[in-house]
Design an enzyme around this catalytic site. Structure first.
Site, PDB file in Angstrom:
ATOM      1  N   GLN A 166      31.322  23.225 119.077  1.00 27.84           N
ATOM      2  CA  GLN A 166      32.740  23.176 118.693  1.00 27.84           C
ATOM      3  C   GLN A 166      33.565  24.247 119.407  1.00 27.84           C
ATOM      4  O   GLN A 166      34.750  24.389 119.141  1.00 27.84           O
ATOM      5  CB  GLN A 166      32.899  23.253 117.170  1.00 27.84           C
ATOM      6  N   SER A 205      40.231  35.342 107.682  1.00 30.31           N
ATOM      7  CA  SER A 205      39.552  34.621 108.754  1.00 30.31           C
ATOM      8  C   SER A 205      38.509  35.543 109.367  1.00 30.31           C
ATOM      9  O   SER A 205      38.748  36.752 109.478  1.00 30.31           O
ATOM     10  CB  SER A 205      40.559  34.219 109.840  1.00 30.31           C
ATOM     11  N   GLY A 231      29.027  31.848 109.075  1.00 33.15           N
ATOM     12  CA  GLY A 231      28.716  33.254 108.798  1.00 33.15           C
ATOM     13  C   GLY A 231      29.947  34.129 108.928  1.00 33.15           C
ATOM     14  O   GLY A 231      31.076  33.646 108.836  1.00 33.15           O
ATOM     15  N   GLN A 289      40.714  20.297 109.963  1.00 31.65           N
ATOM     16  CA  GLN A 289      39.249  20.141 109.895  1.00 31.65           C
ATOM     17  C   GLN A 289      38.840  19.463 108.584  1.00 31.65           C
ATOM     18  O   GLN A 289      37.999  18.557 108.569  1.00 31.65           O
ATOM     19  CB  GLN A 289      38.576  21.506 110.004  1.00 31.65           C
ATOM     20  N   GLY A 299      37.124  34.546 101.333  1.00 31.40           N
ATOM     21  CA  GLY A 299      37.441  33.112 101.356  1.00 31.40           C
ATOM     22  C   GLY A 299      36.179  32.277 101.198  1.00 31.40           C
ATOM     23  O   GLY A 299      36.136  31.321 100.414  1.00 31.40           O
ATOM     24  N   HIS A 300      35.137  32.640 101.962  1.00 26.26           N
ATOM     25  CA  HIS A 300      33.871  31.902 101.844  1.00 26.26           C
ATOM     26  C   HIS A 300      33.287  32.058 100.433  1.00 26.26           C
ATOM     27  O   HIS A 300      32.761  31.104  99.859  1.00 26.26           O
ATOM     28  CB  HIS A 300      32.840  32.438 102.835  1.00 26.26           C
ATOM     29  N   LYS A 307      42.010  26.468 104.638  1.00 25.11           N
ATOM     30  CA  LYS A 307      42.577  27.213 105.766  1.00 25.11           C
ATOM     31  C   LYS A 307      42.497  26.394 107.061  1.00 25.11           C
ATOM     32  O   LYS A 307      43.412  26.371 107.862  1.00 25.11           O
ATOM     33  CB  LYS A 307      41.828  28.532 105.899  1.00 25.11           C
TER      34      LYS A 307
HETATM   35  O1  PAF Z   1      34.787  25.987 109.300  1.00 19.08           O
HETATM   36  C1  PAF Z   1      33.713  26.341 109.824  1.00 19.08           C
HETATM   37  O2  PAF Z   1      33.216  27.447 109.616  1.00 19.08           O
HETATM   38  C2  PAF Z   1      32.997  25.383 110.766  1.00 19.08           C
HETATM   39  O3  PAF Z   1      33.904  24.657 111.533  1.00 19.08           O
HETATM   40  C3  PAF Z   1      32.009  24.446 110.057  1.00 19.08           C
HETATM   41  C4  PAF Z   1      32.713  23.518 109.086  1.00 19.08           C
HETATM   42  C5  PAF Z   1      30.963  25.274 109.313  1.00 19.08           C
HETATM   43  C6  PAF Z   1      31.274  23.577 111.095  1.00 19.08           C
HETATM   44  O4  PAF Z   1      30.593  24.339 112.030  1.00 19.08           O
END
Ligand code: PAF
Length: 282
Positions: A64, A189, A34, A157, A39-40, A153
């Site tokens: 995380q 970000s 969210g 990951q 970017g999203h 970015k």
């Molecule tokens: O990049 C993110 O927003 C998070 O690390 C993800 C991949 C949604 C996992 O919770």
């Protein structure tokens, strides 16, 4: 503009994807936490080109975040996110509650090696990637999309997710979407909202120093000297630098410049309490 359907349970998600598949429609998943920004949205646009149906998941994944990190104050902006996703034309928002994702008695975590132990983010956030990989494996299995799209970015990951998806034989194509930046180079970000006005002025120095270093390395200057100069520039601007490293873009291991393999420069640095990460191709 359409109204994305809000889905909160694994069962409802599976029902929706089953119906789409029965109609011969393929599915893309864009996992997020969210606090959506351009970017999203660019990832949803890639998703649109890849699949008939697009699901965006919104789940601030507690596992995380380390105890001292920003889980409780992580920006939660569901209504604004929903409007942006309606404009972007996504079909569904998957927004499970924590108890749906981690029911009482949940006891499984994915353990990782390879890119997850490259000595970059993992050095500073030791449990982070195991939390990411576990929730992403669950999201991949719950939605079972044809394609899943993640931002470059978070470059380490993305490498961890590719590796995990391949190692667990999940039949999902993992794609990376280019980092979207402010005009001054600062990578977008969700955490940029934490920066005050003075910090916001300093923030683009990180990317500017990286671009300058990448240019010098491409021009044949000695790598170690260029990297230590860039570290000094970033620190002098007021950052507390966690790392600035040049790596092999695929393995994230040490670079072999002579091999001609693609290289990636990756950095993480704090301004005040806000930690920024960035990476660029070299
Ligand atoms: O990049 C993110 O927003 C998070 O690390 C993800 C991949 C949604 C996992 O919770």
């Amino acid at each position: 503009m359409s109204t994305p359907r809000i889905i909160e349970s694994v069962n409802a998600l599976r029902q929706a994807t089953r119906q789409w598949r029965a109609a011969g429609e393929n599915v893309a998943l864009v996992p997020t936490m969210g606090a959506l920004h351009a970017g999203h949205i660019s990832l949803t646009q890639i998703a649109r080109t890849k699949a008939k149906r697009v699901i965006v998941s919104i789940f601030v994944n507690p596992t995380q975040f380390a105890p001292h990190e920003d889980f409780s104050k992580y920006p939660r902006t569901f209504e604004a996110d929903r409007e942006k996703l309606a404009t972007a034309g996504v079909d569904a928002i998957y927004a499970p509650q924590p108890a749906e994702m981690y029911p009482p008695g949940f006891a499984t975590t994915i353990s990782l090696a390879g890119p997850a132990s490259a000595g970059l983010e993992d050095r500073f956030r030791p449990a982070h990637f195991s939390g990411v990989a576990t929730v992403v494996a669950k999201l991949h299995i719950q939605a079972m999309p044809d394609v899943a799209i993640y931002g470059e970015k978070d470059f380490q990951q993305l490498a961890v997710i590719r590796q995990m998806t391949r190692d667990l034989d999940l039949p999902i194509e993992v794609l990376g979407g280019e980092t979207i930046r402010e005009a001054d180079g600062l990578a977008l970000s969700s955490r940029n909202v934490y920066l005050d006005a003075a910090q916001r002025l300093v923030a683009p120095v990180l990317n500017a120093a990286m671009r300058d270093a990448a240019r010098r390395i491409r021009c044949g200057e000695a790598m170690e000297a260029v990297m230590s100069n860039a570290r000094a520039v970033i620190t002098a601007a007021g950052f507390a630098l966690d790392y600035l490293e040049l790596r092999d873009a695929v393995t994230l291991g040490p670079p072999d410049i002579a091999s001609g393999q693609p290289l990636r420069m990756l950095a993480a640095a704090k301004i005040g309490a806000t930690r920024l990460i960035d990476n660029i191709a070299v």
